[in-house]
Write a protein that holds these residues in place. Structure first.
Motif, PDB file in Angstrom:
ATOM      1  N   GLY A  83     134.863 -36.530  75.160  1.00 48.85           N
ATOM      2  CA  GLY A  83     134.284 -37.389  76.190  1.00 48.85           C
ATOM      3  C   GLY A  83     133.495 -38.539  75.598  1.00 48.85           C
ATOM      4  N   HIS A  84     132.786 -38.269  74.501  1.00 53.89           N
ATOM      5  CA  HIS A  84     132.039 -39.330  73.814  1.00 53.89           C
ATOM      6  C   HIS A  84     132.995 -40.385  73.267  1.00 53.89           C
ATOM      7  N   ALA A  85     134.159 -39.954  72.776  1.00 55.47           N
ATOM      8  CA  ALA A  85     135.146 -40.901  72.262  1.00 55.47           C
ATOM      9  C   ALA A  85     135.657 -41.811  73.374  1.00 55.47           C
ATOM     10  N   LEU A  86     135.824 -41.261  74.573  1.00 60.54           N
ATOM     11  CA  LEU A  86     136.278 -42.079  75.705  1.00 60.54           C
ATOM     12  C   LEU A  86     135.251 -43.164  76.032  1.00 60.54           C
ATOM     13  N   VAL A  87     133.977 -42.813  75.934  1.00 66.72           N
ATOM     14  CA  VAL A  87     132.931 -43.798  76.200  1.00 66.72           C
ATOM     15  C   VAL A  87     132.886 -44.848  75.105  1.00 66.72           C
ATOM     16  N   ARG A  88     132.918 -44.406  73.846  1.00 73.86           N
ATOM     17  CA  ARG A  88     132.779 -45.329  72.721  1.00 73.86           C
ATOM     18  C   ARG A  88     133.940 -46.317  72.631  1.00 73.86           C
ATOM     19  N   THR A  89     135.135 -45.866  72.972  1.00 68.88           N
ATOM     20  CA  THR A  89     136.292 -46.757  72.875  1.00 68.88           C
ATOM     21  C   THR A  89     136.556 -47.527  74.164  1.00 68.88           C
ATOM     22  N   GLY A  90     135.876 -47.156  75.253  1.00 73.60           N
ATOM     23  CA  GLY A  90     136.128 -47.820  76.532  1.00 73.60           C
ATOM     24  C   GLY A  90     137.465 -47.450  77.121  1.00 73.60           C
ATOM     25  N   ALA A  91     137.913 -46.211  76.875  1.00 78.30           N
ATOM     26  CA  ALA A  91     139.259 -45.816  77.291  1.00 78.30           C
ATOM     27  C   ALA A  91     139.450 -45.818  78.799  1.00 78.30           C
ATOM     28  N   LEU A  92     138.366 -45.645  79.553  1.00 78.45           N
ATOM     29  CA  LEU A  92     138.485 -45.588  81.006  1.00 78.45           C
ATOM     30  C   LEU A  92     138.210 -46.929  81.675  1.00 78.45           C
ATOM     31  N   VAL A  93     137.995 -47.967  80.873  1.00 80.92           N
ATOM     32  CA  VAL A  93     137.660 -49.285  81.421  1.00 80.92           C
ATOM     33  C   VAL A  93     138.742 -49.843  82.350  1.00 80.92           C
ATOM     34  N   CYS A 455     138.928 -43.229  65.746  1.00 78.55           N
ATOM     35  CA  CYS A 455     138.321 -43.445  67.059  1.00 78.55           C
ATOM     36  C   CYS A 455     136.864 -42.997  67.040  1.00 78.55           C
ATOM     37  N   LEU A 456     136.567 -42.063  66.148  1.00 77.88           N
ATOM     38  CA  LEU A 456     135.211 -41.571  65.944  1.00 77.88           C
ATOM     39  C   LEU A 456     134.966 -41.426  64.455  1.00 77.88           C
ATOM     40  N   ASP A 457     133.696 -41.459  64.054  1.00 76.56           N
ATOM     41  CA  ASP A 457     133.336 -41.041  62.709  1.00 76.56           C
ATOM     42  C   ASP A 457     132.406 -39.836  62.820  1.00 76.56           C
ATOM     43  N   TRP A 458     132.059 -39.272  61.670  1.00 79.69           N
ATOM     44  CA  TRP A 458     131.294 -38.023  61.706  1.00 79.69           C
ATOM     45  C   TRP A 458     129.906 -38.198  62.290  1.00 79.69           C
ATOM     46  N   SER A 459     129.323 -39.371  62.122  1.00 83.73           N
ATOM     47  CA  SER A 459     127.997 -39.587  62.710  1.00 83.73           C
ATOM     48  C   SER A 459     128.077 -39.541  64.233  1.00 83.73           C
ATOM     49  N   GLU A 460     129.176 -40.060  64.787  1.00 89.62           N
ATOM     50  CA  GLU A 460     129.350 -40.042  66.238  1.00 89.62           C
ATOM     51  C   GLU A 460     129.687 -38.641  66.731  1.00 89.62           C
ATOM     52  N   VAL A 461     130.394 -37.863  65.918  1.00 86.98           N
ATOM     53  CA  VAL A 461     130.691 -36.476  66.284  1.00 86.98           C
ATOM     54  C   VAL A 461     129.399 -35.687  66.423  1.00 86.98           C
ATOM     55  N   SER A 462     128.531 -35.814  65.428  1.00 92.14           N
ATOM     56  CA  SER A 462     127.262 -35.073  65.483  1.00 92.14           C
ATOM     57  C   SER A 462     126.372 -35.591  66.602  1.00 92.14           C
ATOM     58  N   ALA A 463     126.425 -36.906  66.841  1.00 92.42           N
ATOM     59  CA  ALA A 463     125.594 -37.481  67.904  1.00 92.42           C
ATOM     60  C   ALA A 463     126.057 -37.033  69.282  1.00 92.42           C
ATOM     61  N   ALA A 464     127.348 -36.722  69.420  1.00 97.20           N
ATOM     62  CA  ALA A 464     127.882 -36.325  70.725  1.00 97.20           C
ATOM     63  C   ALA A 464     127.449 -34.924  71.125  1.00 97.20           C
ATOM     64  N   LEU A 465     127.069 -34.113  70.142  1.00 99.55           N
ATOM     65  CA  LEU A 465     126.687 -32.737  70.433  1.00 99.55           C
ATOM     66  C   LEU A 465     125.292 -32.688  71.032  1.00 99.55           C
ATOM     67  N   ASN A 466     125.130 -31.856  72.012  1.00102.03           N
ATOM     68  CA  ASN A 466     123.870 -31.728  72.743  1.00102.03           C
ATOM     69  C   ASN A 466     123.221 -30.395  72.389  1.00102.03           C
ATOM     70  N   SER A 467     122.094 -30.466  71.696  1.00101.46           N
ATOM     71  CA  SER A 467     121.421 -29.234  71.270  1.00101.46           C
ATOM     72  C   SER A 467     120.980 -28.399  72.468  1.00101.46           C
ATOM     73  N   GLN A 468     120.656 -29.048  73.587  1.00 99.98           N
ATOM     74  CA  GLN A 468     120.281 -28.305  74.788  1.00 99.98           C
ATOM     75  C   GLN A 468     121.430 -27.428  75.263  1.00 99.98           C
ATOM     76  N   VAL A 469     122.631 -28.031  75.331  1.00 99.32           N
ATOM     77  CA  VAL A 469     123.798 -27.273  75.787  1.00 99.32           C
ATOM     78  C   VAL A 469     124.090 -26.120  74.841  1.00 99.32           C
ATOM     79  N   VAL A 470     124.053 -26.387  73.528  1.00 99.94           N
ATOM     80  CA  VAL A 470     124.364 -25.350  72.538  1.00 99.94           C
ATOM     81  C   VAL A 470     123.424 -24.160  72.687  1.00 99.94           C
ATOM     82  N   LEU A 471     122.123 -24.426  72.729  1.00103.01           N
ATOM     83  CA  LEU A 471     121.150 -23.331  72.740  1.00103.01           C
ATOM     84  C   LEU A 471     121.092 -22.614  74.085  1.00103.01           C
ATOM     85  N   ILE A 472     121.255 -23.334  75.201  1.00102.33           N
ATOM     86  CA  ILE A 472     121.237 -22.651  76.496  1.00102.33           C
ATOM     87  C   ILE A 472     122.463 -21.753  76.631  1.00102.33           C
ATOM     88  N   VAL A 473     123.606 -22.189  76.090  1.00102.49           N
ATOM     89  CA  VAL A 473     124.814 -21.356  76.138  1.00102.49           C
ATOM     90  C   VAL A 473     124.627 -20.116  75.283  1.00102.49           C
TER      91      VAL A 473
END
Length: 609
Positions: A83-93, A455-473
């Motif tokens: 989903g982050h890749a779709l935002v970063r590339t503007g795929a849904l524009v 379409c993504l690099d590793w910094s964007e992969v890590s940035a896309a992850l949400n620590s709130q979601v991970v820990l609540i799950v």
């Protein structure tokens, strides 16, 4: 039916921790990550200090960490990255641009099509990028047509929630319920196994959001009230008689009570720029580049006995202040941003981007702080910054990772990588839908393709992850497992059956769904779903009824997060952009919950019992 006897001490402890968890998950003053980690630590300590053995079975405390490698969490994280890749590339524009054109032709029909598209896309993509895509489009429509955004934004946001419940990958809640049920020995549900009742109910909801909801909403002013600039760039010319002549920068700042911010100093005769260091001594002919509102600028002119210029002209009645290309925009801070947990001053936001921050909105309200103090406020996920800068500077900010620009007057970003991001999305969904690969594996493969094609690099992969979601799950899965193994879930199920004993099976399903609907609007929907799933299985087992409709009652109930802005993260985004109040969500969301509850309860009884 008699009330069941109390269970063992470990089960009672799990019930107490469940209540505690639901309470601290709801607390705004405790980060959700901290609350989740606290629950996980408490569970591990309890089973370490007080070992649990029943029927020769020992519960290992370390087994509660299984959530970190759980298939549901892997899938949720992978889909967040895509989903982050779709935002970063503007795929849904392209979808957005087509909608923008349609709104000019028929607003009424356009709202219906917007709701359908929002709901359909959210069935396969996390709804956050969908909301982010549509917010500037609808805001732009309102600005250009001089209409109110109120009838548009909230229905659109709720449509994404309605659409998200129609497939197993529509929301993280769906994935968790399906995965937990599978872990407990039930057949795994396919991507579209419950789409029929969900689509029927969603169709009813879309009609309500199209025809009824806009009429229930009063006119509201968004957090961006107009498009006029607030700050003006000007120069203070230091004359021979100026009180600033011969003084240090630090001294003249004290003369203005530290209210003035010097962008730069232009020194004659060639007017080269020099840094406004505290020890820099001002002299005749210097020009101080400053930016502020007109009243403050005139005050600085008076205090320093300097001459205020705008461009080549002295500021007077014939030559007023001119903001030229300055424009306003709203910046939404998302979890991928480096701003989260830091202040604007820490990251030197104004200096780095050449953007002035005018106001900070949190939880739908402007914070009561002075503009000078905004730089010292710790930024939270979901905060909205009202900023001003040149059109070019705002455009640069659009490309910045971790912030989303809601600016109805400008184009959305689109890159050459957008088609590849869409192909990856269709690939991930397609091979999972036909059963070639599980969604967890296909989504991981999709991320690898996104990385290889850049379409993504590793910094964007890590940035896309949400620590709130991970820990609540992870915490919710651990708590759900502990409740199931100690018998806590069984006890709640027995209590629920005893209270609902006189109801028919369809009524029990409806009561279970209603309980989850109330819970999900108060606490995390993921926590409600994971805790509710083993209870639903126990209820169905005790009643000797098919398990699937009870599982779906939990899944659908946990998705009915419509009545409060904090029930789902996109509700906050919509609340900020539309200037809605808490009462607006209740006014529109409660009838929608009742409508969906009645529709889904009937459909589950009709189709599965």
């Amino acid at each position: 039916m008699a009330i069941p006897e109390l269970p063992n001490y470990h089960a009672l402890a799990m019930l107490f921790i469940t209540v505690l968890a639901l309470y601290i998950f709801r607390r705004d003053d405790i980060p959700l990550e901290t609350s989740s980690l606290a629950v996980l630590v408490i569970l591990c300590l309890i089973f370490t200090v007080f070992p649990f053995d029943i029927a020769g079975k020992h519960l290992e405390p370390s087994s509660l960490f299984f959530g970190f490698g759980h298939e549901a969490l892997v899938t949720v994280c992978a889909l967040m990255i895509i989903g982050h890749a779709l935002v970063r590339t503007g795929a849904l524009v392209p979808v957005g641009r087509s909608l923008a054109k349609l709104w000019k032709i028929s607003p009424t029909l356009s709202l219906l099509i917007t709701l359908i598209i929002a709901g359909t896309l959210s069935a396969f993509v996390n709804n956050t990028p969908i909301v982010v895509l549509l917010l500037p489009i609808l805001t732009s429509v309102a600005i250009r047509t001089h209409t109110d955004t109120s009838p548009m934004l909230l229905p659109m946001g709720l449509a994404t929630l309605v659409g998200g419940m129609t497939t197993t990958i529509g929301t993280s809640t769906n994935l968790l319920v399906v995965s937990v049920a599978s872990d407990m020995g039930l057949p795994r549900m396919g991507m579209f196994d419950f789409s029929l009742p969900a689509i029927i109910a969603a169709s009813v909801a879309i009609i309500y959001l199209w025809l009824v909801a806009p009429k229930l909403l009063p006119p509201r002013s968004g957090s961006l009230p107009d498009t006029s600039p607030r700050l003006f760039s000007a120069y203070l010319n230091i004359n021979e008689d100026s009180s600033a002549n011969g003084k240090k920068v630090s001294e003249i700042l004290k003369m203005t009570d530290d209210q003035m911010t010097i962008e730069s100093i232009q020194r004659s005769p060639d007017y080269r720029n020099i840094m406004p260091l505290p020890d820099t001594v001002l002299r005749e002919g210097d020009r101080l580049h400053i930016k502020d509102n007109p009243e403050q600028l005139k005050e600085f002119e008076s205090v320093l006995q300097a001459t205020l210029f705008s461009g080549a002209h002295k500021v007077d009645d014939d030559h007023p202040l001119n903001a030229e290309k300055q424009k306003l925009a709203e910046i939404v801070v998302i979890q991928a941003s480096e701003l989260v947990g830091r202040t604007l001053r820490d990251v030197q936001f104004a200096k780095r981007y050449g953007i002035s921050v005018l106001a900070l909105h949190r939880d739908g309200k402007a914070m009561e702080i002075g503009r000078r103090s905004i730089g010292n406020v710790v930024i939270h996920t979901g905060d909205v910054l009202l900023v001003q800068g040149d059109a070019e500077q705002v455009a640069v900010l659009k490309e910045t990772q971790g912030v989303l620009v809601i600016d109805g007057a400008s184009d959305l970003p689109y890159s050459q990588k957008a088609p590849m991001a869409l192909v990856v999305l269709f690939f991930v969904i397609g091979i999972a839908a036909v059963g070639i690969l599980p969604i967890a594996i296909s989504s991981i493969c999709g991320i690898l393709v996104l990385l290889i094609t850049k379409c993504l690099d590793w910094s964007e992969v890590s940035a896309a992850l949400n620590s709130q979601v991970v820990l609540i799950v992870v915490a919710s899965l651990a708590l759900g497992s502990a409740m199931m193994q100690t018998g806590g879930a069984e006890y709640i199920a027995q209590l629920f059956v005893a209270l609902a004993f006189d109801l028919p099976p369809g009524g029990i399903i409806a009561a279970l769904m209603l309980m989850l609907a109330v819970l999900t609007n108060i606490v995390s929907n993921n926590a409600a779903a994971v805790i509710g799933t083993p209870i639903a299985i126990s209820v169905a087992t005790q009643l000797q009824l098919p398990v699937q409709p009870f599982i779906l009652a939990v899944l659908f109930g946990a998705n009915l997060s419509y009545a409060t802005p904090m029930a789902y993260k996109t509700n906050i985004l919509v609340m900020n952009a539309g200037g809605y109040q808490f009462s607006d969500f209740i006014r529109v969301g409660l009838p929608l919950i009742v409508l969906m509850w009645i529709s889904l309860s009937f459909l589950l009884s009709w189709l599965y019992l």
